[in-house]
Design a protein around this motif. Structure first.
Motif, PDB file in Angstrom:
ATOM      1  N   ASN A  34     -12.121  -3.922  -3.588  1.00  0.00           N
ATOM      2  CA  ASN A  34     -11.399  -5.196  -3.682  1.00  0.00           C
ATOM      3  C   ASN A  34     -10.360  -5.387  -2.588  1.00  0.00           C
ATOM      4  N   GLU A  35     -10.080  -4.339  -1.847  1.00  0.00           N
ATOM      5  CA  GLU A  35      -9.020  -4.397  -0.842  1.00  0.00           C
ATOM      6  C   GLU A  35      -9.517  -4.749   0.560  1.00  0.00           C
ATOM      7  N   VAL A  36     -10.791  -4.554   0.800  1.00  0.00           N
ATOM      8  CA  VAL A  36     -11.339  -4.742   2.146  1.00  0.00           C
ATOM      9  C   VAL A  36     -11.808  -6.181   2.329  1.00  0.00           C
ATOM     10  N   ASP A  37     -11.342  -6.792   3.415  1.00  0.00           N
ATOM     11  CA  ASP A  37     -11.747  -8.156   3.758  1.00  0.00           C
ATOM     12  C   ASP A  37     -12.413  -8.118   5.130  1.00  0.00           C
ATOM     13  N   ILE A  38     -13.682  -8.526   5.180  1.00  0.00           N
ATOM     14  CA  ILE A  38     -14.415  -8.489   6.458  1.00  0.00           C
ATOM     15  C   ILE A  38     -14.528  -9.877   7.079  1.00  0.00           C
ATOM     16  N   LEU A  40      -0.534   7.584   4.075  1.00  0.00           N
ATOM     17  CA  LEU A  40      -1.775   7.009   3.542  1.00  0.00           C
ATOM     18  C   LEU A  40      -1.639   5.494   3.375  1.00  0.00           C
ATOM     19  N   GLY A  41      -0.505   5.063   2.856  1.00  0.00           N
ATOM     20  CA  GLY A  41      -0.276   3.629   2.676  1.00  0.00           C
ATOM     21  C   GLY A  41      -0.285   2.873   3.995  1.00  0.00           C
ATOM     22  N   THR A  42       0.317   3.455   5.014  1.00  0.00           N
ATOM     23  CA  THR A  42       0.336   2.827   6.332  1.00  0.00           C
ATOM     24  C   THR A  42      -1.071   2.705   6.895  1.00  0.00           C
ATOM     25  N   LEU A  43      -1.866   3.749   6.752  1.00  0.00           N
ATOM     26  CA  LEU A  43      -3.252   3.696   7.220  1.00  0.00           C
ATOM     27  C   LEU A  43      -4.052   2.660   6.444  1.00  0.00           C
ATOM     28  N   LEU A  44      -3.856   2.593   5.127  1.00  0.00           N
ATOM     29  CA  LEU A  44      -4.567   1.579   4.333  1.00  0.00           C
ATOM     30  C   LEU A  44      -4.167   0.166   4.748  1.00  0.00           C
ATOM     31  N   GLU A  45      -2.906  -0.036   5.019  1.00  0.00           N
ATOM     32  CA  GLU A  45      -2.443  -1.358   5.461  1.00  0.00           C
ATOM     33  C   GLU A  45      -3.136  -1.779   6.751  1.00  0.00           C
ATOM     34  N   ARG A  46      -3.327  -0.839   7.646  1.00  0.00           N
ATOM     35  CA  ARG A  46      -3.968  -1.156   8.931  1.00  0.00           C
ATOM     36  C   ARG A  46      -5.420  -1.579   8.737  1.00  0.00           C
ATOM     37  N   ILE A  47      -6.088  -0.961   7.794  1.00  0.00           N
ATOM     38  CA  ILE A  47      -7.512  -1.246   7.612  1.00  0.00           C
ATOM     39  C   ILE A  47      -7.745  -2.405   6.644  1.00  0.00           C
ATOM     40  N   CYS A  48      -6.892  -2.518   5.646  1.00  0.00           N
ATOM     41  CA  CYS A  48      -7.151  -3.495   4.581  1.00  0.00           C
ATOM     42  C   CYS A  48      -6.461  -4.840   4.781  1.00  0.00           C
ATOM     43  N   GLU A  49      -5.568  -4.950   5.703  1.00  0.00           N
ATOM     44  CA  GLU A  49      -4.876  -6.238   5.866  1.00  0.00           C
ATOM     45  C   GLU A  49      -5.185  -6.883   7.184  1.00  0.00           C
ATOM     46  N   PHE A  61       0.808  -1.222   0.000  1.00  0.00           N
ATOM     47  CA  PHE A  61       0.000   0.000   0.000  1.00  0.00           C
ATOM     48  C   PHE A  61       0.842   1.273   0.000  1.00  0.00           C
ATOM     49  N   VAL A  62       1.967   1.272   0.681  1.00  0.00           N
ATOM     50  CA  VAL A  62       2.798   2.475   0.734  1.00  0.00           C
ATOM     51  C   VAL A  62       3.379   2.764  -0.647  1.00  0.00           C
ATOM     52  N   THR A  63       3.953   1.758  -1.283  1.00  0.00           N
ATOM     53  CA  THR A  63       4.535   1.953  -2.611  1.00  0.00           C
ATOM     54  C   THR A  63       3.453   2.276  -3.635  1.00  0.00           C
ATOM     55  N   GLY A  64       2.321   1.588  -3.541  1.00  0.00           N
ATOM     56  CA  GLY A  64       1.208   1.878  -4.436  1.00  0.00           C
ATOM     57  C   GLY A  64       0.690   3.297  -4.257  1.00  0.00           C
ATOM     58  N   SER A  65       0.632   3.764  -3.014  1.00  0.00           N
ATOM     59  CA  SER A  65       0.187   5.139  -2.759  1.00  0.00           C
ATOM     60  C   SER A  65       1.174   6.147  -3.340  1.00  0.00           C
ATOM     61  N   GLU A  66       2.447   5.791  -3.336  1.00  0.00           N
ATOM     62  CA  GLU A  66       3.437   6.709  -3.903  1.00  0.00           C
ATOM     63  C   GLU A  66       3.232   6.880  -5.410  1.00  0.00           C
ATOM     64  N   VAL A  67       2.786   5.837  -6.073  1.00  0.00           N
ATOM     65  CA  VAL A  67       2.482   5.939  -7.504  1.00  0.00           C
ATOM     66  C   VAL A  67       1.411   7.010  -7.712  1.00  0.00           C
ATOM     67  N   TRP A  68       0.377   6.998  -6.884  1.00  0.00           N
ATOM     68  CA  TRP A  68      -0.701   7.990  -6.996  1.00  0.00           C
ATOM     69  C   TRP A  68      -0.235   9.376  -6.599  1.00  0.00           C
ATOM     70  N   THR A  69       0.427   9.490  -5.457  1.00  0.00           N
ATOM     71  CA  THR A  69       0.794  10.830  -4.989  1.00  0.00           C
ATOM     72  C   THR A  69       1.812  11.485  -5.922  1.00  0.00           C
ATOM     73  N   GLU A  70       2.646  10.678  -6.556  1.00  0.00           N
ATOM     74  CA  GLU A  70       3.563  11.230  -7.558  1.00  0.00           C
ATOM     75  C   GLU A  70       2.765  11.794  -8.736  1.00  0.00           C
ATOM     76  N   SER A 115     -13.921   8.169   1.429  1.00  0.00           N
ATOM     77  CA  SER A 115     -14.136   9.533   1.926  1.00  0.00           C
ATOM     78  C   SER A 115     -12.894  10.071   2.626  1.00  0.00           C
ATOM     79  N   SER A 116     -12.279   9.232   3.429  1.00  0.00           N
ATOM     80  CA  SER A 116     -11.070   9.643   4.147  1.00  0.00           C
ATOM     81  C   SER A 116      -9.928   9.943   3.193  1.00  0.00           C
ATOM     82  N   TYR A 117      -9.713   9.053   2.244  1.00  0.00           N
ATOM     83  CA  TYR A 117      -8.621   9.227   1.284  1.00  0.00           C
ATOM     84  C   TYR A 117      -8.830  10.517   0.476  1.00  0.00           C
ATOM     85  N   ALA A 118     -10.043  10.694  -0.038  1.00  0.00           N
ATOM     86  CA  ALA A 118     -10.344  11.905  -0.811  1.00  0.00           C
ATOM     87  C   ALA A 118     -10.170  13.148   0.061  1.00  0.00           C
TER      88      ALA A 118
END
Length: 182
Positions: A125-129, A173-182, A81-90, A148-151
């Motif tokens: 596709n990233e969220v597993d409940i 952002l990637g760290t936060l996504l990792e906490r919620i999505c993994e 998620f961190v590396t993927g987020s860097e693709v977007w933020t770049e 909503s949070s990301y936007a």
């Protein structure tokens, strides 16, 4: 696929640049086709060869950026998620004029809702409940929260003139996504 004439691409790029510049000066509703024509140095007729109206131009500009984000997301699907987020933020950094106009100035409310819908599609596709901290929670609620949070954070970043680097934004952002999505 047929090759697009470079003159057509040059005209379309001039019009896209013109609409962004004009939106930094006045409300989108106040922008006229003549304003666009003057700024892009093309005739009014040329604008209508490419777009139905100024709203069509803006919609196509928005879709161009959403599609590019989607392609970058697909290309980075195997990354964390961190590396993927860097693709977007770049990409956000490289296209600062567009994103700051669309998010920070409230220049196009349609963009924010379109961006959030894109995020919902991507995060779905990233969220597993079925396990972890999300077990038993409503998936739609989590996905809405994430989008909503990301936007909101991206909007905050532009509104506050990028108070952290795009790399730091991606890391957090990637760290936060990792906490919620993994």
């Amino acid at each position: 696929m047929p090759k697009i004439d470079r003159r057509i691409l040059k005209t379309q790029e001039a019009l896209k640049k013109a609409v962004i510049e004009l939106m930094s000066e006045k409300n989108f509703d106040e922008i006229t086709i003549q304003d666009l024509s003057d700024r892009a140095n093309v005739s009014r007729g040329t604008i209508y060869l490419h777009y139905l109206d100024k709203y069509d131009l803006l919609d196509k500009l928005i879709e161009t950026h959403i599609n590019e984000l989607r392609e970058r997301c697909e290309a980075s699907a195997d990354l964390d998620f961190v590396t993927g987020s860097e693709v977007w933020t770049e990409y956000f950094e490289q296209n600062f004029a567009f994103f700051s106009m669309m998010l920070a100035s409230k220049g196009a409310p349609h963009f924010r809702s379109r961006f959030q819908q894109f995020l919902i599609e991507e995060f779905n596709n990233e969220v597993d409940i079925t396990k972890g901290i999300n077990q038993g929670l409503n998936k739609d609620l989590i996905v809405q929260f994430l989008a909503s949070s990301y936007a909101g954070v991206v909007e905050w970043w532009f509104t506050n003139d990028r108070p952290v680097s795009h790399q730091e934004l991606a890391r957090q952002l990637g760290t936060l996504l990792e906490r919620i999505c993994e």
